[in-house]
Design a protein around this motif. Structure first.
Motif, PDB file in Angstrom:
ATOM      1  N   ASP A  34       0.849  -1.192   0.000  1.00  0.00           N
ATOM      2  CA  ASP A  34       0.000   0.000   0.000  1.00  0.00           C
ATOM      3  C   ASP A  34       0.884   1.241   0.000  1.00  0.00           C
ATOM      4  O   ASP A  34       1.694   1.424   0.914  1.00  0.00           O
ATOM      5  CB  ASP A  34      -0.904  -0.011   1.233  1.00  0.00           C
ATOM      6  N   PRO A  35       0.747   2.105  -1.009  1.00  0.00           N
ATOM      7  CA  PRO A  35       1.582   3.305  -1.066  1.00  0.00           C
ATOM      8  C   PRO A  35       1.291   4.315   0.043  1.00  0.00           C
ATOM      9  O   PRO A  35       2.098   5.201   0.304  1.00  0.00           O
ATOM     10  CB  PRO A  35       1.270   3.896  -2.446  1.00  0.00           C
ATOM     11  N   VAL A  41       0.682  -7.339   1.241  1.00  0.00           N
ATOM     12  CA  VAL A  41      -0.134  -8.536   1.082  1.00  0.00           C
ATOM     13  C   VAL A  41       0.837  -9.680   0.797  1.00  0.00           C
ATOM     14  O   VAL A  41       1.686  -9.574  -0.088  1.00  0.00           O
ATOM     15  CB  VAL A  41      -1.161  -8.381  -0.062  1.00  0.00           C
ATOM     16  N   THR A  42       0.702 -10.763   1.537  1.00  0.00           N
ATOM     17  CA  THR A  42       1.658 -11.856   1.418  1.00  0.00           C
ATOM     18  C   THR A  42       1.379 -12.748   0.213  1.00  0.00           C
ATOM     19  O   THR A  42       0.251 -12.838  -0.279  1.00  0.00           O
ATOM     20  CB  THR A  42       1.647 -12.740   2.678  1.00  0.00           C
ATOM     21  N   ARG A  64      -5.503  -1.395  -1.708  1.00  0.00           N
ATOM     22  CA  ARG A  64      -4.583  -0.451  -2.353  1.00  0.00           C
ATOM     23  C   ARG A  64      -3.268  -1.129  -2.720  1.00  0.00           C
ATOM     24  O   ARG A  64      -2.694  -0.865  -3.777  1.00  0.00           O
ATOM     25  CB  ARG A  64      -4.321   0.757  -1.449  1.00  0.00           C
ATOM     26  N   ALA A  65      -2.800  -2.018  -1.839  1.00  0.00           N
ATOM     27  CA  ALA A  65      -1.560  -2.750  -2.120  1.00  0.00           C
ATOM     28  C   ALA A  65      -1.732  -3.620  -3.367  1.00  0.00           C
ATOM     29  O   ALA A  65      -0.876  -3.634  -4.256  1.00  0.00           O
ATOM     30  CB  ALA A  65      -1.181  -3.615  -0.912  1.00  0.00           C
ATOM     31  N   ALA A  69       0.080  -3.493  -7.165  1.00  0.00           N
ATOM     32  CA  ALA A  69       0.728  -4.633  -7.813  1.00  0.00           C
ATOM     33  C   ALA A  69       0.080  -4.957  -9.156  1.00  0.00           C
ATOM     34  O   ALA A  69       0.760  -5.267 -10.129  1.00  0.00           O
ATOM     35  CB  ALA A  69       0.676  -5.856  -6.904  1.00  0.00           C
ATOM     36  N   ALA A  70      -1.247  -4.865  -9.198  1.00  0.00           N
ATOM     37  CA  ALA A  70      -1.988  -5.205 -10.418  1.00  0.00           C
ATOM     38  C   ALA A  70      -2.008  -4.067 -11.436  1.00  0.00           C
ATOM     39  O   ALA A  70      -2.417  -4.261 -12.578  1.00  0.00           O
ATOM     40  CB  ALA A  70      -3.422  -5.596 -10.063  1.00  0.00           C
ATOM     41  N   ARG A  71      -1.604  -2.872 -10.977  1.00  0.00           N
ATOM     42  CA  ARG A  71      -1.651  -1.684 -11.837  1.00  0.00           C
ATOM     43  C   ARG A  71      -3.061  -1.470 -12.379  1.00  0.00           C
ATOM     44  O   ARG A  71      -3.274  -1.258 -13.574  1.00  0.00           O
ATOM     45  CB  ARG A  71      -0.628  -1.775 -12.959  1.00  0.00           C
ATOM     46  N   LEU A  72      -4.010  -1.532 -11.445  1.00  0.00           N
ATOM     47  CA  LEU A  72      -5.421  -1.311 -11.762  1.00  0.00           C
ATOM     48  C   LEU A  72      -5.980  -0.252 -10.819  1.00  0.00           C
ATOM     49  O   LEU A  72      -5.453  -0.049  -9.728  1.00  0.00           O
ATOM     50  CB  LEU A  72      -6.224  -2.610 -11.575  1.00  0.00           C
ATOM     51  N   PRO A  73      -7.081   0.403 -11.218  1.00  0.00           N
ATOM     52  CA  PRO A  73      -7.699   1.377 -10.322  1.00  0.00           C
ATOM     53  C   PRO A  73      -8.236   0.710  -9.056  1.00  0.00           C
ATOM     54  O   PRO A  73      -8.778  -0.403  -9.117  1.00  0.00           O
ATOM     55  CB  PRO A  73      -8.849   1.954 -11.147  1.00  0.00           C
TER      56      PRO A  73
END
Length: 129
Positions: A34-35, A41-42, A64-65, A69-73
Motif C-alpha cells: 500500500d503506497p 499482502v503476502t 490499495r496494495a 501490484a496489479a496496476r489497476l484502479p
C-alpha cells in the motif's frame, strides 16, 4: 470466502491480471504494498485467494496494495471484492443509464476497456479512496 463459483470476482480479477502481467506469485506479492500505509499482502494470502481457499476479506489498505501490484484502479478491486466477499452488485446504486453502459463494457476487448477508462479518468479523476 464463499466457495460459490458465482462469487470469485475478486480472485479471478487478481489471477487474470497477474497472468496478463506475466508475473509469478513472488514477484506480484513483492509489489503488493500500500503506497499510503506500507501494508503488504503476502504471497500466501494471494495463493489462497487464487486457489479458492478461505481468506480474510481484504481491508482498504490491502486493496490499495493489490491495486498497486496489479496496476489497476482501486475502484476495480473494491467492486470485485464487494461482489465476492459481500455479494454486493456495484451497479445496483447507479442510474439506469450508467448501469446500462457499464454492463456493455464486458463486450469490449481489454485494451479498449482500458482506453475508455483512461478517457473517463481524464474527464473525472478517480477517487483516491
Amino acid at each position: 470466502m464463499s466457495r460459490d463459483p458465482e462469487r470469485r470476482q475478486f480472485a479471478d480479477l487478481i489471477r487474470d491480471r497477474r497472468a496478463e502481467l506475466r508475473e509469478g506469485l513472488t514477484a506480484f506479492a513483492a509489489k503488493a504494498v500500500d503506497p499510503v500505509t506500507g501494508t503488504k499482502v503476502t504471497r500466501g494470502w494471494i495463493y489462497r485467494l487464487e486457489t479458492g481457499e478461505p481468506v480474510t476479506p481484504p481491508a482498504v489498505e490491502e486493496l490499495r496494495a493489490l491495486a498497486a501490484a496489479a496496476r489497476l484502479p482501486l475502484e476495480s478491486l473494491q467492486d470485485a471484492a464487494g461482489a465476492q466477499f459481500h455479494g454486493r452488485d456495484p451497479l445496483v446504486s447507479g442510474s439506469g443509464e450508467s448501469t446500462a453502459y457499464v454492463r456493455k463494457l464486458d463486450r469490449l476487448p481489454a485494451d479498449q476497456r482500458r482506453r475508455l477508462l483512461d478517457l473517463i479518468d481524464s474527464l473525472v479523476p478517480p477517487d483516491e479512496g
